[in-house]
Each structure stands twice: as C-alpha cells, then as structure tokens.
Design a protein around this motif. Sequence first.
Motif, PDB file in Angstrom:
ATOM      1  N   ASN A 114      -7.077   2.751  15.442  1.00  0.00           N
ATOM      2  CA  ASN A 114      -5.990   2.521  16.404  1.00  0.00           C
ATOM      3  C   ASN A 114      -5.335   1.158  16.221  1.00  0.00           C
ATOM      4  OD1 ASN A 114      -6.926   4.905  17.261  1.00  0.00           O
ATOM      5  ND2 ASN A 114      -7.573   4.247  19.308  1.00  0.00           N
ATOM      6  N   ASP A 115      -6.139   0.175  15.832  1.00  0.00           N
ATOM      7  CA  ASP A 115      -5.619  -1.183  15.673  1.00  0.00           C
ATOM      8  C   ASP A 115      -4.552  -1.212  14.570  1.00  0.00           C
ATOM      9  OD1 ASP A 115      -5.742  -3.969  16.434  1.00  0.00           O
ATOM     10  OD2 ASP A 115      -6.591  -4.342  14.454  1.00  0.00           O
ATOM     11  N   ALA A 116      -4.835  -0.513  13.476  1.00  0.00           N
ATOM     12  CA  ALA A 116      -3.892  -0.465  12.356  1.00  0.00           C
ATOM     13  C   ALA A 116      -2.613   0.271  12.761  1.00  0.00           C
ATOM     14  CB  ALA A 116      -4.541   0.210  11.157  1.00  0.00           C
ATOM     15  N   VAL A 117      -2.759   1.309  13.598  1.00  0.00           N
ATOM     16  CA  VAL A 117      -1.589   2.066  14.057  1.00  0.00           C
ATOM     17  C   VAL A 117      -0.690   1.161  14.896  1.00  0.00           C
ATOM     18  CG1 VAL A 117      -0.833   3.971  15.531  1.00  0.00           C
ATOM     19  CG2 VAL A 117      -2.740   4.296  13.943  1.00  0.00           C
ATOM     20  N   LYS A 118      -1.307   0.424  15.830  1.00  0.00           N
ATOM     21  CA  LYS A 118      -0.525  -0.465  16.692  1.00  0.00           C
ATOM     22  C   LYS A 118       0.244  -1.490  15.872  1.00  0.00           C
ATOM     23  CE  LYS A 118      -3.439  -0.246  20.791  1.00  0.00           C
ATOM     24  NZ  LYS A 118      -4.643  -0.841  21.394  1.00  0.00           N
ATOM     25  N   ARG A 119      -0.411  -2.019  14.832  1.00  0.00           N
ATOM     26  CA  ARG A 119       0.229  -3.054  14.001  1.00  0.00           C
ATOM     27  C   ARG A 119       1.084  -2.446  12.894  1.00  0.00           C
ATOM     28  NH1 ARG A 119      -3.314  -7.943  13.877  1.00  0.00           N
ATOM     29  NH2 ARG A 119      -5.011  -7.591  15.329  1.00  0.00           N
ATOM     30  N   ASN A 120       1.037  -1.119  12.770  1.00  0.00           N
ATOM     31  CA  ASN A 120       1.713  -0.404  11.679  1.00  0.00           C
ATOM     32  C   ASN A 120       1.265  -0.937  10.313  1.00  0.00           C
ATOM     33  OD1 ASN A 120       3.359   1.595  10.674  1.00  0.00           O
ATOM     34  ND2 ASN A 120       5.129   0.227  10.484  1.00  0.00           N
ATOM     35  N   GLN A 121      -0.049  -1.151  10.177  1.00  0.00           N
ATOM     36  CA  GLN A 121      -0.603  -1.627   8.893  1.00  0.00           C
ATOM     37  C   GLN A 121      -1.365  -0.463   8.245  1.00  0.00           C
ATOM     38  OE1 GLN A 121      -2.927  -5.067   9.984  1.00  0.00           O
ATOM     39  NE2 GLN A 121      -1.212  -6.450   9.620  1.00  0.00           N
ATOM     40  N   PHE A 122      -0.751   0.123   7.243  1.00  0.00           N
ATOM     41  CA  PHE A 122      -1.369   1.282   6.598  1.00  0.00           C
ATOM     42  C   PHE A 122      -1.578   0.977   5.119  1.00  0.00           C
ATOM     43  CE2 PHE A 122       3.221   1.694   6.872  1.00  0.00           C
ATOM     44  CZ  PHE A 122       3.578   1.793   5.534  1.00  0.00           C
ATOM     45  N   ARG A 123      -2.355   1.829   4.446  1.00  0.00           N
ATOM     46  CA  ARG A 123      -2.477   1.741   2.990  1.00  0.00           C
ATOM     47  C   ARG A 123      -2.036   3.085   2.413  1.00  0.00           C
ATOM     48  NH1 ARG A 123      -7.827  -2.101   2.026  1.00  0.00           N
ATOM     49  NH2 ARG A 123      -6.987  -3.797   3.280  1.00  0.00           N
ATOM     50  N   LEU A 124      -1.446   3.022   1.243  1.00  0.00           N
ATOM     51  CA  LEU A 124      -0.934   4.253   0.640  1.00  0.00           C
ATOM     52  C   LEU A 124      -1.936   4.826  -0.353  1.00  0.00           C
ATOM     53  CD1 LEU A 124       2.750   3.128  -0.028  1.00  0.00           C
ATOM     54  CD2 LEU A 124       1.970   4.703   1.740  1.00  0.00           C
ATOM     55  N   ILE A 125      -2.066   6.168  -0.331  1.00  0.00           N
ATOM     56  CA  ILE A 125      -2.874   6.810  -1.378  1.00  0.00           C
ATOM     57  C   ILE A 125      -2.013   7.886  -2.027  1.00  0.00           C
ATOM     58  CG2 ILE A 125      -5.105   6.360  -0.274  1.00  0.00           C
ATOM     59  CD1 ILE A 125      -5.121   9.338   0.575  1.00  0.00           C
ATOM     60  N   SER A 126      -2.310   8.133  -3.286  1.00  0.00           N
ATOM     61  CA  SER A 126      -1.564   9.159  -4.009  1.00  0.00           C
ATOM     62  C   SER A 126      -2.571  10.216  -4.465  1.00  0.00           C
ATOM     63  CB  SER A 126      -0.870   8.505  -5.204  1.00  0.00           C
ATOM     64  OG  SER A 126      -0.189   9.483  -5.931  1.00  0.00           O
ATOM     65  N   VAL A 127      -2.369  11.466  -3.997  1.00  0.00           N
ATOM     66  CA  VAL A 127      -3.334  12.532  -4.343  1.00  0.00           C
ATOM     67  C   VAL A 127      -2.579  13.794  -4.765  1.00  0.00           C
ATOM     68  CG1 VAL A 127      -5.346  11.853  -2.977  1.00  0.00           C
ATOM     69  CG2 VAL A 127      -3.457  13.028  -1.867  1.00  0.00           C
ATOM     70  N   PRO A 128      -3.223  14.644  -5.584  1.00  0.00           N
ATOM     71  CA  PRO A 128      -2.549  15.892  -5.994  1.00  0.00           C
ATOM     72  C   PRO A 128      -2.295  16.787  -4.782  1.00  0.00           C
ATOM     73  CG  PRO A 128      -4.514  15.452  -7.318  1.00  0.00           C
ATOM     74  CD  PRO A 128      -4.527  14.481  -6.194  1.00  0.00           C
ATOM     75  N   ARG A 129      -1.218  17.561  -4.840  1.00  0.00           N
ATOM     76  CA  ARG A 129      -0.881  18.435  -3.705  1.00  0.00           C
ATOM     77  C   ARG A 129      -1.964  19.481  -3.436  1.00  0.00           C
ATOM     78  NH1 ARG A 129       4.041  18.574  -1.581  1.00  0.00           N
ATOM     79  NH2 ARG A 129       5.547  17.078  -2.406  1.00  0.00           N
ATOM     80  N   ILE A 130      -2.734  19.812  -4.485  1.00  0.00           N
ATOM     81  CA  ILE A 130      -3.749  20.853  -4.281  1.00  0.00           C
ATOM     82  C   ILE A 130      -5.105  20.249  -3.925  1.00  0.00           C
ATOM     83  CG2 ILE A 130      -2.654  22.571  -5.761  1.00  0.00           C
ATOM     84  CD1 ILE A 130      -4.600  21.590  -7.991  1.00  0.00           C
ATOM     85  N   ALA A 131      -5.116  18.953  -3.569  1.00  0.00           N
ATOM     86  CA  ALA A 131      -6.401  18.284  -3.292  1.00  0.00           C
ATOM     87  C   ALA A 131      -7.097  18.895  -2.085  1.00  0.00           C
ATOM     88  CB  ALA A 131      -6.157  16.799  -3.041  1.00  0.00           C
TER      89      ALA A 131
END
Length: 624
Positions: free
Chosen positions: A10-27
């Motif tokens: 929730n803390d990350a959501v409030k601060r809008n601090q996210f990390r990006l991941i890249s995964v195959p569509r069929i994962a």
Amino acid sequence: KQTLKIFDGNDAVKRNQFRLISVPRIAKNEEVVEAALRAYYINDDQQEYELQTFTQQVLLSDDIINRNDAAEESNLGSVFQESVPEAWIIRTKPKDEEVIRIYPAWLKVGMAYVSLRVNKDSTVQTVIKEVLPLLGRQMECLQNFKLVEVLMGSKQVQRMVLENQELILNRLKDIRKTSIRQMNQTRFYIVENNKSIVQVNLFVGGLPPQLSSEEYTNILKEELAIKTNVVSVRHVYQAQGAVVLQISCFSEAERIYMLVKDTVVNDKPLNAVVIPAVMASKIPQNCCPLLVFVNPKSGGLKGRDLLYSFRKLLNPHQVFELTNGGPLPGFHTFSKVPSFRVLVCGGDGTVGWVLGALEEIRHKLVCSEPSVAILPLGTGNDLGRVLRWGAGYSGEDPYSILISVDEADDVLMDRWTILLDAEEPAEGAENGIAEPEPPKIVQMNNYCGLGIDAELSLDFHHAREEEPGKFNSRFHNKGVYVKVGLQKISHTRNLHKDIKLQVDQHEVELPSIEGLIFINIPSWGSGADLWGSESDNRFEKPRIDDGLLEVVGVTGVVHMGQVQGGFRSGIRIAQGSYFRVTLLKPIPVQVDGEPWIQAPGQIIISAAGPKVHMLKKSKQKQKK
C-alpha cells in the motif's frame, strides 16, 4: 511480451512507486509472481505470494483475489486476458502460523537469534515468555522485557515498542500489507526495560596540548559557548590535545558537534567524533571484538570502499575513519573493553600512526596490549609483507579478510625510538639570532634511512604534494620513484665522510657509501631483502623481535636498483641495540617513509618500551 507495473504494498501505491517487469503474454501465474519478487530482490518462496489486481478499492478493502483457485484453473491459465490490468500488487497469502526470528538486544555469543513458531493466538507477551528460556533468562520477570520492532531502512533506523496484548500474526500482516520489502528489513528484538538517560559522549580533538581540564573548559566556553550545566569534561588527553565531553541534552550536543567543524584554535581546526557507549560489563569473557581503523586516503583510494564494507559486515560503531580525529577516538571507545584486537587498513605510515597512538594511550586501556593486524593499502607495505598480509590490497572479499584476522598468529615486534638533537640552528632564523631546533623524538617500526634513500623519498614527497590527484595508484607512485632515481644516477656523494657511527658504544668505520639504512624488518623499499639471506658468523640471523637493528650501506642508486631487483644485497655494517649517529652537515633522513632534511647534530636510536603484539597471517588454508 508485456510490461507490467508491480507495487510491493500500500505504501508504494500511495507514493506511486512501482517497478516494471517484462514477461511473456503466455506466462503462468507463478512465473509472473517470481518475476515480481525478483524485481524487489526478495528471495522468499514464491508459493507464499500472489498478485492482486490494482484497483482504487485496493487500499480500502482487503479482498484478496486468489489467482490459484482450482475452480478457475481452466480459464485462468495465464494472467493476461483481453482486459488485463496494467498494475498488480504483491501480497502474501494468509497463514495460520509461521516461524519468526527474535534477536536478543544484548550480546549472546554463538547465538544471533532464536526461531519461534507463532500462531493466530500468539501475543507479544506470550512470545517474550517463550523466548526468555531459550536465551537462558527464564528466572527473570516478564515485566522487565519488551519486544521492539526495528526497521532498518537504507536512510534510517526506526524503532517501535510493541504492546503486550498485540497479536504477532496481525502485526506481520500489517507490515507486509504496507510493503513486502519493508518486512525483509524488519527485525524483532527482545530488550531489557531500563530508564533511558540522555547522555552523548563527544570527542573533541585538535586543541592545544598539555593543558589542564579547567583550561580546556575555558577554551570551549570561549570558542563554543558550552553550557556547563549540561556539558562536562569527562576525559582529558593532554599529550594529544583532546577531550571527551559528556552532554546531557541532544540539541546542545548537536549544536556543539556542528560548531566544532567550523572552529579553529591556534590556527588548527578542531574535529569532533560522537563516541558510542560500549557496555564493557556485558561482554562475555571469551569474546575478543575487533577495532578497525581505515585510512580512506591510502593506496589508490581503496580505503573508502573498505570503510563501507566493514561497516556493513561489523557493527558500524567499531569501524573508525582515521581522517576524522585519528586513532584516539577508537581507542577511547574501546578503553574499557577487557580484550580486543585491532585491524589497521592503510600503508606503513598509517600503521606507525596507530602504533604510536597506542603507545601513548596504553596506560589508559584495560586491554593494554591488543594485537594488531594489517590490511596493506600503501605503496611500500613492507610491514604487511613481513607479516604475510601481502604486498597490497587487490580487492579480496572483506569477509575473508576478517576470517584471516580471526585465525592469525600473535607475534612480537620491536619498536625503536629515534632522538634527533640538532646542534646547529635551522636555516632562515629570524634577525640573525639563531636558536637551535629543540630535540625531536620519532618512533620507528620498519627502517630509518640517511642519505640517498631518504633523498629519493623526499623528492617523491615533494612531487606528491605538488600534484596529489595523480598519486592514486601504486603503479604510478612506483613509476615516480624510478624517475626520481634516474635523475640521481650520476650523483657522487661521500656520505661516509659526513657522518660518524657508534654502535653499542663502539665506533664503527664506514665503507664508501651514499646511503646508510637501519632496518628492523626483513623487507625494505617494497619487499627487497637489504640484509640478504646468506649466513655470516659475524652477525646473528635477523628477527623482528630480537631487540637488534641491522645497519646496511648502499653505494648509490644503481646499487639500490640491484637490491630491488634481487641481484644484490646491501653492505652489512653492524648489528646492535643502541646507536649514535653524528651528522657533520645537513643530510636527508627518512623514518618509515616520512622524509625531511636533518640539521647537523646527533641522532640516537634505542629500543622503545615494550615490544608490540602484531598478528601474522596464518599459513594454513582458511577453514571452510
């Protein structure tokens, strides 16, 4: 492939601090969870986690969408449907019980923590009750202890005392809901209740030496306007011009600390170090902590990295930076510790500095003869070579260095006192009325050189002072030594005509030489053996603890180069324990790499106090 935003709570959501991941569509679900955990460097088992879709209601409701429900397996083989949400939150699956670690807030050798299984009925009080017997404190009253949650973030450390009736599983759930990563940085400590008193000990150095406690108090009143109702002088180090202040008010301690950094007394800047409180009475008998000194300016600037590494591996309070107040704050911090060892990270000059400070403060230490290990960072590192610590640090794992220090053997080493008594005045005296220089005393560990050896050292020193930025690698430093030496090749000097030597009250005739060197250890000028290994019935085999110095002559730069290359050794002149050298004219002198021009007069070399305890790296392979 598709890119997703991952929040870790929730803390990350409030601060809008996210990390990006890249995964195959069929994962599969598990693969996405694994990638999300990896993005936050969390090594836990992925089976304990699941992803929750990110909607605005997430923060309001705790409704966890279970993506591994067997009934939905058919149509939810993959996380990605047509209307796939872009953002997900990592959540832990609810548990009815789990194992937590409780750390004792006091030192318990051989036990860093105890593991305890807790369930949904476990409260803070029941945890304390179960933990005390495991730590050998079963006879003590529960009310004397509290459970403290400590969050060790990268920027700060936060502590929170937990209420006795609080349910532990609920607390863990709350932390993980706020941030999964925060859970990895949180520990629970069991702590004894004690009435906390504000008491800050502040070391202040750089003051004029040899004053009384009252005189120091007056200087501090004048320069820092200290409030004597909350500040008192607890310790005075007269020889070093330093005091330790005890301050019973945080804001006053902070004010003095900040002000000291901008204060100059007698053209000398003051320095301040906060001294941590070591509970010496709580240290177990068989425990021998390590006091680490790092010179961040030594040897290609590797010292700074080591400083950070050792502060991570050890308690940061046992690692001291020598550029801030020298070795004294460290020795003062450990003054009540019954048994400790020292690790010095720096060149031979740094080692001499620490040993000199130890000699001066020895009588104030409970452990008056700690053993000293070396991590060589300088250019020559002769003492480091002799004690098997190597020619210079080349990036080994700092943890393995600590293991080597732990397994090292204790050896004794002689130290020598050199008294320099100039009979003629220094040049450039005012008004033509010349006063001779006062006698000077220096300590020596490795060697003392007169003539060509010291002259090269002096030229190198001047070059480094002119352009300090260039001297940040051992290779460059040695190149400058070679260049300076080549300029001296054609010089012919008759040093033997300008000095007289007495060994153990006997006059010694000198051969035709350009340099005279007194050696205490069998390594000179970055690892050369100046004395040589062949046996000689006139002299005893040199040792670092035999109470004798070896006297060797060199005929010039070419001879020194041949010694460095291992083709020749020096000219053996004498061996003894008391030396008097008479200088008939100004001559370059160097002691352990520190060079200067010495005016005509007497130089007396004699054994200094007790031998020092050094640590020699053990020959055995490291224990696995």
